[in-house]
Design a protein around this motif. Structure first.
Motif, short mmCIF file in Angstrom:
data_model
loop_
_atom_site.label_atom_id
_atom_site.label_comp_id
_atom_site.label_asym_id
_atom_site.label_seq_id
_atom_site.Cartn_x
_atom_site.Cartn_y
_atom_site.Cartn_z
N ARG A 192 0.85 -1.19 0.00
CA ARG A 192 0.00 0.00 0.00
C ARG A 192 0.89 1.24 0.00
O ARG A 192 1.89 1.29 0.71
CB ARG A 192 -0.91 0.01 1.24
N SER A 193 0.53 2.22 -0.82
CA SER A 193 1.33 3.42 -0.94
C SER A 193 0.45 4.65 -0.77
O SER A 193 -0.65 4.71 -1.35
CB SER A 193 2.02 3.46 -2.31
N ILE A 194 0.89 5.62 0.04
CA ILE A 194 0.15 6.86 0.26
C ILE A 194 1.03 8.02 -0.19
O ILE A 194 2.15 8.18 0.29
CB ILE A 194 -0.22 7.04 1.74
N PRO A 195 0.55 8.84 -1.13
CA PRO A 195 1.37 9.96 -1.62
C PRO A 195 1.33 11.16 -0.69
O PRO A 195 0.32 11.43 -0.03
CB PRO A 195 0.72 10.29 -2.96
N PHE A 196 2.43 11.89 -0.63
CA PHE A 196 2.53 13.11 0.16
C PHE A 196 3.34 14.15 -0.62
O PHE A 196 3.91 13.86 -1.67
CB PHE A 196 3.26 12.84 1.49
N ARG A 197 3.38 15.35 -0.07
CA ARG A 197 4.34 16.36 -0.53
C ARG A 197 5.03 16.93 0.70
O ARG A 197 4.38 17.53 1.55
CB ARG A 197 3.66 17.49 -1.30
N TYR A 198 6.33 16.72 0.81
CA TYR A 198 7.04 17.25 1.97
C TYR A 198 7.23 18.75 1.81
O TYR A 198 7.26 19.29 0.69
CB TYR A 198 8.36 16.51 2.22
#
Length: 243
Positions: A192-198
């Motif tokens: 499972r992968s969850i996208p983010f923006r740091y």
């Protein structure tokens, strides 16, 4: 903004994040937030299952929340006191809740769920629009762990257990990142992968200025430990400027 916290994630969320529900994690956050709210109302962006909102409400602070996930909010509603907390369903970067607040807050790296810079700027503007003059906006978020990357490396592991492994993946050209989880159960593997923006602290300060707010405090912990170049997290407080 996509909802990555549907029924399957919501059903196990409190158990998966049990460490963050412990008094040692919750009490200092609630102490600080209650002090900033004073006699006013608090707005939680990304209220989820009520990890912070419920104990804050028990302290006498009226809390309203915005959240994209009906499944997470259903868990909040099922808890004692959860039905007394108002929640508006929608993207917290743009969705308006009724009324004016003395405090808005966004905790546990949730600002990174907004995967574009424009969405993060909109979040600041939305928070400011909910605040009365002098109201505070609080964000808890990690400092990007780029110093852990060797040349050519893009991944940083953060959990390894008997059946679960997890790592963050970074793209330093775009500030895109993702948290990735590999679980093996009953002989079957699932990823499972969850996208983010740091986002950097200085970048958040500029977003605040765009939204008509100014930085008033920044600490590395909820107990107000100083923020330094070694800090891995920060608690930042901005104030809506009255012109």
């Amino acid at each position: 903004m996509d909802d990555h916290f549907g029924e399957r994630v919501a059903a196990a969320y409190d158990e998966t994040e049990a460490e963050m529900f412990a008094p040692a994690a919750i009490d200092p956050a609630v102490d600080l937030l209650a002090g900033l709210a004073g006699d006013g109302r608090a707005l939680e962006l990304g209220i989820g299952t009520g990890r912070v909102a419920l104990p804050l409400a028990r302290r006498g602070v009226p809390v309203h929340g915005i959240d994209l996930s009906p499944a997470m909010v259903a868990r909040l509603r099922a808890k004692p006191g959860g039905d007394a907390i108002g929640v508006t369903i929608g993207d917290f970067a743009t969705t308006r809740a009724p009324g004016t607040f003395t405090l808005a807050y966004l905790v546990f790296n949730t600002v990174n769920n907004l995967t574009t810079q424009d969405a993060q700027v909109s979040c600041f503007e939305n928070a400011a629009a909910h605040l009365g003059p002098g109201g505070r906006f609080v964000i808890e978020v990690g400092v990007p762990a780029l110093r852990r990357l060797s040349p050519g490396q893009t991944m940083v592991p953060f959990h390894a257990g008997p059946a679960t492994w997890a790592f963050d993946r970074y793209d330093t050209a775009t500030q895109a990142m993702s948290s990735n989880y590999l679980t093996v159960e009953g002989g079957r593997g699932e990823c499972r992968s969850i996208p983010f923006r740091y986002v950097w602290p200085s970048e958040l300060d500029l977003m605040a200025r765009i939204a008509g707010m100014e930085l008033v405090d920044r600490w590395s912990t909820w107990t107000r430990a100083p923020f330094t170049h070694e800090s891995e997290h920060h608690i930042s407080v901005w104030r809506r400027i009255t012109r």
